[in-house]
Design an enzyme around this catalytic site. Structure first.
Site, PDB file in Angstrom:
ATOM      1  CB  CYS A  22     -47.270  26.928  -2.092  1.00 34.00           C
ATOM      2  SG  CYS A  22     -46.848  26.134  -0.694  1.00 34.00           S
TER       3      CYS A  22
ATOM      4  CD  GLU B 149     -42.863  30.351   4.116  1.00 35.26           C
ATOM      5  OE1 GLU B 149     -42.747  30.143   2.637  1.00 35.26           O
ATOM      6  OE2 GLU B 149     -41.947  30.765   4.767  1.00 35.26           O
TER       7      GLU B 149
HETATM    8  P1  NAD Z   1     -56.303  33.251   1.492  1.00 31.20           P
HETATM    9  O1  NAD Z   1     -54.960  34.144   1.594  1.00 31.20           O
HETATM   10  O2  NAD Z   1     -57.569  33.398   1.479  1.00 31.20           O
HETATM   11  O3  NAD Z   1     -56.230  32.796   3.179  1.00 31.20           O
HETATM   12  C1  NAD Z   1     -55.184  32.434   3.751  1.00 31.20           C
HETATM   13  C2  NAD Z   1     -55.593  32.835   5.607  1.00 31.20           C
HETATM   14  O4  NAD Z   1     -55.458  34.007   5.528  1.00 31.20           O
HETATM   15  C3  NAD Z   1     -56.827  32.500   6.412  1.00 31.20           C
HETATM   16  O5  NAD Z   1     -56.757  31.625   7.218  1.00 31.20           O
HETATM   17  C4  NAD Z   1     -57.781  33.595   5.840  1.00 31.20           C
HETATM   18  O6  NAD Z   1     -58.923  33.444   6.750  1.00 31.20           O
HETATM   19  C5  NAD Z   1     -56.831  34.412   5.925  1.00 31.20           C
HETATM   20  N1  NAD Z   1     -57.284  35.332   5.961  1.00 31.20           N
HETATM   21  C6  NAD Z   1     -58.404  35.495   4.549  1.00 31.20           C
HETATM   22  N2  NAD Z   1     -58.852  37.218   4.520  1.00 31.20           N
HETATM   23  C7  NAD Z   1     -57.699  38.115   5.208  1.00 31.20           C
HETATM   24  C8  NAD Z   1     -58.076  39.648   5.737  1.00 31.20           C
HETATM   25  N3  NAD Z   1     -58.520  40.213   5.389  1.00 31.20           N
HETATM   26  N4  NAD Z   1     -57.228  39.323   7.174  1.00 31.20           N
HETATM   27  C9  NAD Z   1     -56.617  39.045   7.533  1.00 31.20           C
HETATM   28  N5  NAD Z   1     -56.450  37.250   7.289  1.00 31.20           N
HETATM   29  C10 NAD Z   1     -57.521  36.944   6.386  1.00 31.20           C
HETATM   30  O7  NAD Z   1     -55.584  32.133   0.888  1.00 31.20           O
HETATM   31  P2  NAD Z   1     -55.638  30.314   1.021  1.00 31.20           P
HETATM   32  O8  NAD Z   1     -57.309  30.559  -0.457  1.00 31.20           O
HETATM   33  O9  NAD Z   1     -55.940  29.805   2.507  1.00 31.20           O
HETATM   34  O10 NAD Z   1     -55.380  29.849   0.467  1.00 31.20           O
HETATM   35  C11 NAD Z   1     -54.337  29.176  -0.441  1.00 31.20           C
HETATM   36  C12 NAD Z   1     -52.955  30.453  -0.816  1.00 31.20           C
HETATM   37  O11 NAD Z   1     -52.221  30.347   0.211  1.00 31.20           O
HETATM   38  C13 NAD Z   1     -52.163  30.179  -2.150  1.00 31.20           C
HETATM   39  O12 NAD Z   1     -51.767  31.622  -2.773  1.00 31.20           O
HETATM   40  C14 NAD Z   1     -51.274  29.147  -1.631  1.00 31.20           C
HETATM   41  O13 NAD Z   1     -50.376  30.083  -2.566  1.00 31.20           O
HETATM   42  C15 NAD Z   1     -50.546  29.871  -0.260  1.00 31.20           C
HETATM   43  N6  NAD Z   1     -49.757  28.818   0.791  1.00 31.20           N
HETATM   44  C16 NAD Z   1     -48.867  29.595   0.490  1.00 31.20           C
HETATM   45  C17 NAD Z   1     -48.030  28.519   1.268  1.00 31.20           C
HETATM   46  C18 NAD Z   1     -46.027  29.080   1.519  1.00 31.20           C
HETATM   47  O14 NAD Z   1     -45.882  27.936   2.395  1.00 31.20           O
HETATM   48  N7  NAD Z   1     -45.867  29.885   0.823  1.00 31.20           N
HETATM   49  C19 NAD Z   1     -48.053  27.525   1.464  1.00 31.20           C
HETATM   50  C20 NAD Z   1     -49.653  26.432   1.580  1.00 31.20           C
HETATM   51  C21 NAD Z   1     -51.042  27.856   1.033  1.00 31.20           C
END
Ligand code: NAD
Length: 481
Positions: free
Chosen positions: A289, A255
């Protein structure tokens, strides 16, 4: 270790094999509204994470073998306990994420609803029994729990993203290792404690909080005892994880990010469109999102829409979410706020007219709502997921032009359409390349509906009838019957 006053039942350790344990290191959790440290939580190492995998793998056979009705009842009891303590959950969301109180309560309710919905789905997993077309055998299908599920969640919905994964995984018979975002781990720890308190067996739900999501996740995904990944977060991190899961041909659901267009068609009810836009844009301060990211308004209604939207935005009171009278809370961090102000600077350099519609406190990660008019399709605010209270408005003339512009993005999570009548709205919606379309509404998220995106917004669906299948393997038995 809690530093501020946190709700009762807020653990700060790692949950491994049913016990709250200390990690080698510690990670501070900050309140973005005050910049003070709320608590120190465990900073899991790779070894801690692998210990969580060991616990989940050991717990899997027994949990998978539990009758579905029993798994359902655990989830139902968790729903009831969470509902009874909803304000505690909302308080934690406000403290660590910064959002407004009403948004936090709405999220807590939505999060609890996944526990209820999947308690109902646990006992309705269908199989099949039919003749092969050639008449030579019977085709029997059933579904088995996938195994150990690794769940990674973002900071913007710390409760709902956790239950949207935990509930279907547990309903399906999987055991789990949850890794919440480092900015907002406390809510996930509180939810895990709810599940522990209602009797989820030891090792079935494990939680690791860490400042090193990269190395920790790489080790977990490389572990042959892990069967599936469910990730919610940004598209770049999702792609990185897909590359890692490819090494083991691991199933994964993604997602990812969005860039939602909000279309106001010729003949639309402008007042209804503004009311919908306020929800689609301002819920969670725009950090969703699903947030409407770019507005395309037909020239015939543009003036009325712009002035009405500006007036509605100017009524919003910005301040700490813990004060329940505030409509708009803090961004999750100063860095996140600064990213948005720098996008606004670029928008102004590109010729957009940037106007703050109300004021925000100077201290803390606050940002007033901004309206940007004179925006060209293709400029910075139409290309980037802004994730804040920013409303860029593009004026258009022709319907085929607006459909082209709406689809002109690598994302495809959700779109919004306000039209003159539902028929026109549906006809336009069917031409939009997104997994979800809200028609004459500002919000459609529902635990009972399939949530997910097309294109680079994701793979798979969460919630609805589909969500549980992300955690099930389909098995086919061919029998000479
Ligand atoms: P992010 O991708 O920076 O982080 C998300 C998660 O991934 C966190 O738990 C983070 O610790 C982890 N992460 C970061 N780097 C990683 C790596 N190298 N390996 C493994 N895990 C890693 O996103 P964010 O800033 O926390 O959230 C915002 C984003 O999430 C936005 O782009 C938003 O659109 C998206 N989002 C999508 C949905 C959906 O259902 N489509 C819902 C909510 C948020």
């Amino acid at each position: 270790m809690a530093i501020a006053v946190l709700p009762e039942h807020t653990p700060t350790g790692l949950l491994i094999a049913g016990r709250w344990t200390d990690a080698t290191g510690q990670l501070p959790v900050q309140d973005p509204a005050t910049q003070r440290t709320l608590a120190m939580v465990g900073d899991a190492s790779v070894d801690d994470a692998l210990a969580a995998v060991t616990a989940a793998a050991a717990a899997f056979p027994a949990w998978a073998a539990r009758p579905a009705r029993e798994r359902a009842e655990v989830l139902r009891t968790a729903f009831e306990l969470m509902t009874a303590e909803l304000e505690d959950c909302a308080r934690l969301i406000v403290l660590e994420n910064g959002k407004a109180w009403n948004d936090a309560m709405a999220e807590a309710r939505y999060a609890a609803d996944f526990l209820r919905w999947f308690s109902e789905e646990a006992v309705r997993i269908e199989g099949g029994f039919r003749d092969a077309p050639a008449g030579d055998k019977t085709i029997i299908t059933d579904h088995r729990p996938a195994g150990v599920a690794y769940l990674i969640t973002p900071w913007n919905f710390p409760a709902a993203m956790a239950t949207r994964k935990l509930a279907p995984a547990l309903a399906a018979g999987c055991t789990t290792v949850l890794k919440p975002a480092e900015a907002t781990p406390l809510t996930a720890l509180w939810i895990a404690e709810v599940l522990r308190r209602v009797g989820v067996p030891d090792g079935t739900v494990n939680v690791i909080t860490t400042s090193q999501p990269g190395p920790v996740s790489e080790a977990v995904l490389a572990d042959p005892r892990v069967s599936t990944l469910s990730f919610t977060g940004s598209t770049p991190v999702g792609k990185l994880l897909l590359a890692q899961t490819a090494q083991r041909a691991l199933t994964s659901s993604m997602e990812l990010g969005g860039n939602a267009p909000f279309l106001v068609l010729e003949g639309a009810d402008v007042e209804a469109a503004i009311a919908g836009a306020m929800v689609a844009k301002m819920r969670n301060g725009g950090a969703a999102c699903t947030a409407a990211n770019r507005f395309y308004v037909h020239a015939s209604v543009a003036e009325a829409f712009n002035s009405g939207f500006r007036a509605a935005l100017s009524e919003l009171q910005v301040g700490p979410g813990i004060d329940r009278t505030n409509d708009l809370g803090a961004m999750v961090s100063l860095e996140e706020r600064d990213k948005i102000t720098s996008l606004l600077d670029t928008a102004a350099e590109e010729g957009g007219e940037v106007a703050a519609c109300s004021t925000a406190p100077e201290h803390g990660a606050f940002l007033a709502p901004h309206l940007v008019t004179g925006v060209e399709h293709g400029s910075v605010l139409t290309r980037h997921e802004v994730f804040g209270p920013v409303v860029p408005i593009v004026v258009y003339e022709a319907q085929d032009e607006v459909i082209r512009m709406a689809n002109d993005t690598e994302y495809g999570l959700i779109s919004y359409v306000f039209g003159p009548d539902p028929g026109t709205g549906i006809a336009v919606a069917r031409q939009l390349e997104s997994g979800m379309v809200a028609i004459d509404r500002g919000m459609i998220s529902d635990a009972a509906a399939p949530f997910g995106g097309m294109k680079e917004s994701g793979i798979g669906r969460e919630g609805g009838f589909h969500g549980i299948h992300e955690f099930l393997e389909t098995r086919y038995l061919g029998v000479s019957l």
